[in-house]
Design a protein around this motif. Structure first.
Motif, PDB file in Angstrom:
ATOM      1  N   LEU A 198       4.986 -10.508 -23.455  1.00 19.54           N
ATOM      2  CA  LEU A 198       5.202  -8.984 -23.957  1.00 19.54           C
ATOM      3  C   LEU A 198       3.781  -8.744 -24.268  1.00 19.54           C
ATOM      4  O   LEU A 198       2.893  -9.383 -24.876  1.00 19.54           O
ATOM      5  CB  LEU A 198       5.960  -9.243 -25.443  1.00 19.54           C
ATOM      6  CG  LEU A 198       7.317  -9.162 -24.951  1.00 19.54           C
ATOM      7  CD1 LEU A 198       8.059 -10.402 -24.405  1.00 19.54           C
ATOM      8  CD2 LEU A 198       8.080  -8.816 -26.289  1.00 19.54           C
ATOM      9  N   ALA A 199       3.495  -7.297 -23.738  1.00 16.27           N
ATOM     10  CA  ALA A 199       2.223  -6.599 -23.729  1.00 16.27           C
ATOM     11  C   ALA A 199       1.232  -7.587 -23.348  1.00 16.27           C
ATOM     12  O   ALA A 199       0.394  -8.008 -23.619  1.00 16.27           O
ATOM     13  CB  ALA A 199       2.008  -6.302 -25.226  1.00 16.27           C
ATOM     14  N   CYS A 200       1.438  -8.005 -21.716  1.00 16.51           N
ATOM     15  CA  CYS A 200       0.808  -9.081 -21.250  1.00 16.51           C
ATOM     16  C   CYS A 200      -0.600  -8.716 -20.714  1.00 16.51           C
ATOM     17  O   CYS A 200      -1.483  -9.805 -20.774  1.00 16.51           O
ATOM     18  CB  CYS A 200       1.495  -9.395 -20.030  1.00 16.51           C
ATOM     19  SG  CYS A 200       1.773  -8.359 -18.776  1.00 16.51           S
ATOM     20  N   GLY A 201      -0.868  -7.528 -20.578  1.00 13.44           N
ATOM     21  CA  GLY A 201      -2.571  -7.461 -20.254  1.00 13.44           C
ATOM     22  C   GLY A 201      -2.543  -8.270 -18.797  1.00 13.44           C
ATOM     23  O   GLY A 201      -1.753  -8.446 -17.949  1.00 13.44           O
ATOM     24  N   ASP A 245       4.058  -4.723 -19.598  1.00 11.90           N
ATOM     25  CA  ASP A 245       3.095  -4.093 -19.928  1.00 11.90           C
ATOM     26  C   ASP A 245       3.376  -2.332 -19.858  1.00 11.90           C
ATOM     27  O   ASP A 245       4.319  -2.150 -19.204  1.00 11.90           O
ATOM     28  CB  ASP A 245       1.807  -4.389 -19.401  1.00 11.90           C
ATOM     29  CG  ASP A 245       0.503  -3.888 -20.557  1.00 11.90           C
ATOM     30  OD1 ASP A 245      -0.057  -4.979 -21.009  1.00 11.90           O
ATOM     31  OD2 ASP A 245       0.246  -3.048 -20.723  1.00 11.90           O
ATOM     32  N   ILE A 246       2.335  -1.753 -20.460  1.00  7.62           N
ATOM     33  CA  ILE A 246       2.784  -0.167 -20.262  1.00  7.62           C
ATOM     34  C   ILE A 246       1.918   0.702 -19.060  1.00  7.62           C
ATOM     35  O   ILE A 246       2.099   1.556 -18.748  1.00  7.62           O
ATOM     36  CB  ILE A 246       2.563   0.799 -21.524  1.00  7.62           C
ATOM     37  CG1 ILE A 246       1.293   0.369 -21.950  1.00  7.62           C
ATOM     38  CG2 ILE A 246       3.651   0.692 -22.765  1.00  7.62           C
ATOM     39  CD1 ILE A 246       0.487   1.093 -23.165  1.00  7.62           C
ATOM     40  N   TYR A 247       0.990  -0.549 -18.322  1.00  2.59           N
ATOM     41  CA  TYR A 247       0.273   0.454 -17.179  1.00  2.59           C
ATOM     42  C   TYR A 247       1.078  -0.215 -15.954  1.00  2.59           C
ATOM     43  O   TYR A 247       1.152  -1.249 -15.388  1.00  2.59           O
ATOM     44  CB  TYR A 247      -1.020  -0.358 -17.072  1.00  2.59           C
ATOM     45  CG  TYR A 247      -2.198   0.097 -18.226  1.00  2.59           C
ATOM     46  CD1 TYR A 247      -2.746   1.084 -17.864  1.00  2.59           C
ATOM     47  CD2 TYR A 247      -2.074  -0.369 -19.601  1.00  2.59           C
ATOM     48  CE1 TYR A 247      -3.936   1.532 -18.893  1.00  2.59           C
ATOM     49  CE2 TYR A 247      -3.051  -0.065 -20.620  1.00  2.59           C
ATOM     50  CZ  TYR A 247      -3.761   1.047 -20.150  1.00  2.59           C
ATOM     51  OH  TYR A 247      -4.824   1.448 -20.916  1.00  2.59           O
ATOM     52  N   ILE A 259       3.616 -13.253 -27.686  1.00  7.90           N
ATOM     53  CA  ILE A 259       3.390 -12.040 -27.885  1.00  7.90           C
ATOM     54  C   ILE A 259       1.771 -12.336 -28.400  1.00  7.90           C
ATOM     55  O   ILE A 259       1.332 -12.696 -29.712  1.00  7.90           O
ATOM     56  CB  ILE A 259       4.201 -11.473 -29.100  1.00  7.90           C
ATOM     57  CG1 ILE A 259       5.628 -11.536 -28.598  1.00  7.90           C
ATOM     58  CG2 ILE A 259       3.621 -10.313 -29.615  1.00  7.90           C
ATOM     59  CD1 ILE A 259       6.367 -12.785 -29.162  1.00  7.90           C
ATOM     60  N   LEU A 260       1.011 -12.013 -27.451  1.00  8.68           N
ATOM     61  CA  LEU A 260      -0.403 -12.812 -27.495  1.00  8.68           C
ATOM     62  C   LEU A 260      -1.267 -11.628 -27.974  1.00  8.68           C
ATOM     63  O   LEU A 260      -1.666 -10.554 -27.219  1.00  8.68           O
ATOM     64  CB  LEU A 260      -0.947 -13.449 -26.234  1.00  8.68           C
ATOM     65  CG  LEU A 260      -0.135 -14.523 -25.871  1.00  8.68           C
ATOM     66  CD1 LEU A 260      -0.721 -15.324 -24.688  1.00  8.68           C
ATOM     67  CD2 LEU A 260       0.117 -15.590 -26.954  1.00  8.68           C
ATOM     68  N   LYS A 261      -1.949 -11.750 -29.240  1.00 11.60           N
ATOM     69  CA  LYS A 261      -3.072 -10.757 -29.626  1.00 11.60           C
ATOM     70  C   LYS A 261      -2.402  -9.344 -29.673  1.00 11.60           C
ATOM     71  O   LYS A 261      -3.619  -8.532 -29.240  1.00 11.60           O
ATOM     72  CB  LYS A 261      -4.241 -11.118 -29.321  1.00 11.60           C
ATOM     73  CG  LYS A 261      -4.894 -12.582 -29.310  1.00 11.60           C
ATOM     74  CD  LYS A 261      -6.428 -12.536 -28.845  1.00 11.60           C
ATOM     75  CE  LYS A 261      -6.626 -12.565 -27.764  1.00 11.60           C
ATOM     76  NZ  LYS A 261      -7.716 -13.107 -27.188  1.00 11.60           N
TER      77      LYS A 261
HETATM   78  C1  LIG Z   1      -4.948  -6.865 -26.868  1.00 10.10           C
HETATM   79  S1  LIG Z   1      -4.239  -6.722 -25.344  1.00 10.10           S
HETATM   80  C2  LIG Z   1      -3.456  -8.278 -25.445  1.00 10.10           C
HETATM   81  C3  LIG Z   1      -3.179  -8.693 -23.920  1.00 10.10           C
HETATM   82  C4  LIG Z   1      -2.570  -9.898 -23.591  1.00 10.10           C
HETATM   83  N1  LIG Z   1      -1.359 -10.238 -24.546  1.00 10.10           N
HETATM   84  C5  LIG Z   1      -3.542 -11.105 -24.066  1.00 10.10           C
HETATM   85  O1  LIG Z   1      -3.529 -11.885 -25.072  1.00 10.10           O
HETATM   86  O2  LIG Z   1      -4.224 -11.356 -23.095  1.00 10.10           O
HETATM   87  C6  LIG Z   1      -2.799  -5.605 -25.599  1.00 10.10           C
HETATM   88  C7  LIG Z   1      -2.074  -5.437 -24.536  1.00 10.10           C
HETATM   89  O3  LIG Z   1      -1.019  -4.680 -24.764  1.00 10.10           O
HETATM   90  C8  LIG Z   1      -0.565  -3.770 -23.950  1.00 10.10           C
HETATM   91  N2  LIG Z   1       0.513  -2.743 -24.911  1.00 10.10           N
HETATM   92  C9  LIG Z   1       0.411  -1.835 -26.117  1.00 10.10           C
HETATM   93  N3  LIG Z   1       1.267  -1.536 -26.541  1.00 10.10           N
HETATM   94  C10 LIG Z   1       2.434  -1.803 -25.611  1.00 10.10           C
HETATM   95  C11 LIG Z   1       3.760  -1.402 -25.783  1.00 10.10           C
HETATM   96  N4  LIG Z   1       4.162  -0.706 -26.820  1.00 10.10           N
HETATM   97  N5  LIG Z   1       4.644  -1.915 -24.774  1.00 10.10           N
HETATM   98  C12 LIG Z   1       3.924  -2.810 -23.883  1.00 10.10           C
HETATM   99  N6  LIG Z   1       2.457  -3.184 -23.816  1.00 10.10           N
HETATM  100  C13 LIG Z   1       1.872  -2.844 -24.795  1.00 10.10           C
HETATM  101  C14 LIG Z   1      -1.893  -3.001 -23.573  1.00 10.10           C
HETATM  102  O4  LIG Z   1      -1.423  -2.337 -22.564  1.00 10.10           O
HETATM  103  C15 LIG Z   1      -2.615  -4.196 -23.535  1.00 10.10           C
HETATM  104  O5  LIG Z   1      -2.433  -4.646 -22.147  1.00 10.10           O
END
Ligand SMILES: C[S@@+](CC[C@H](N)C(=O)[O-])C[C@H]1O[C@@H](n2cnc3c(N)ncnc32)[C@H](O)[C@@H]1O
Length: 276
Positions: free
Chosen positions: A134-137, A158-160, A199-201
């Motif tokens: 989740l929110a994988c980047g 992710d949202i991108y 749900i990493l970082k």
């Molecule tokens: C700090 S990065 C962490 C990325 C990944 N989890 C990692 O640890 O490598 C935050 C990520 O969360 C995504 N993000 C932020 N809010 C989000 C949301 N509501 N739903 C999905 N993705 C989200 C951003 O686009 C970004 O890629």
């Protein structure tokens, strides 16, 4: 006449205008419009003008996403390179994945612990055959470091939009089952069953949007295990009691939910393995 509270949130046109304005800029044109709209609804208060809400939304998007990119992603040339190297068995494919992960500060700082990260965590919850990220980047680029990754089903969110397109091509290239999906996971977490959700970082990013929504989101994820991690340094490199504060916060959530947790401290990341 003064506009009442939430007047704008209920009024289609001005919020549409905010979404349009935010999406116009090159930085955020690849962000899911539904996510932009939800942020706009949260950011709006009183009688703010379209321009002010647009500025506030861009600033939030920077904090939750844009700030983590260390350079402009080169999705199509990365894919070309990966396709060329897929069949090479001399480590070049993995080295290229690692090079791409440097373009996002979250995965960049995970690189030095990747050799242990999944092996240590998944040994606590094995067998793991299906993963939600989740929110994988750019984290799906680390799939080749997961022990026996070939048998996994891996779904990433992710949202991108452009990032998700790239990840779909990457997952297909790797030959694992699964897909990437554009989804605002904070307000609409996937309902899919899986062995574990990562749900990493990202909780500090969710806090920027709505701190009160985090616990509900974690409850709604349909897996028996969660791996929830936190950074141990801020983007600026300052530690600021982060380990202590995140531990206290997460232990409180686990206690309220009656979840069993195991804490694992890596050099660059604090992780909690949760059994629901
Ligand atoms: C700090 S990065 C962490 C990325 C990944 N989890 C990692 O640890 O490598 C935050 C990520 O969360 C995504 N993000 C932020 N809010 C989000 C949301 N509501 N739903 C999905 N993705 C989200 C951003 O686009 C970004 O890629």
């Amino acid at each position: 006449m003064k506009l009442g509270k939430n007047r704008m949130a209920n009024d289609e046109a001005p919020l549409d205008k905010v979404v349009e304005e935010v999406s116009r800029g090159s930085k955020y044109k690849g962000v899911d419009k539904g996510a932009i709209r939800r942020i706009a609804e949260k950011e709006f208060s009183g009688n703010m003008k379209v321009k002010e809400v647009t500025k506030a939304v861009k600033s939030k998007l920077h904090q939750i996403g844009g700030a983590f990119f260390t350079g402009r992603p080169k999705y199509s040339s990365w894919l070309q390179e990966l396709r060329k190297l897929k069949e090479s068995d001399d480590g070049r494919f993995r080295r290229t994945c690692a090079g791409i992960m440097r373009f996002h500060s979250s995965t960049k700082e995970r690189l030095e612990i990747l050799d242990r990260f999944y092996a240590d965590i998944f040994s606590e919850i094995s067998p793991v055959d299906s993963v939600l990220d989740l929110a994988c980047g750019l984290n799906p680029l680390s799939i080749p470091w997961i022990p026996q990754f070939e048998r996994l089903e891996y779904c990433a969110y992710d949202i991108y939009v452009d990032l998700v397109d790239f990840l779909n091509a990457f997952i297909e290239l790797l030959g694992v089952k699964g897909h990437a999906e554009v989804r605002d996971v904070l307000f609409n977490p996937p309902r899919r069953r899986a062995d574990v959700a990562l749900i990493l970082k990202t909780i500090p990013c969710f806090d920027q949007i709505d701190r009160t929504a985090v616990q509900t989101m974690l409850q709604r994820i349909n897996t028996d295990n969660l791996v929830v991690s936190f950074p141990v340094k801020s983007l600026g490199g300052i530690e600021k009691m982060m380990i202590k504060n995140y531990t206290e916060r997460f232990e409180k959530i686990a206690c309220e939910e009656d979840w069993k947790i195991k804490k694992m401290l890596f050099k660059t990341e604090l992780a909690f393995i949760v059994s629901k």
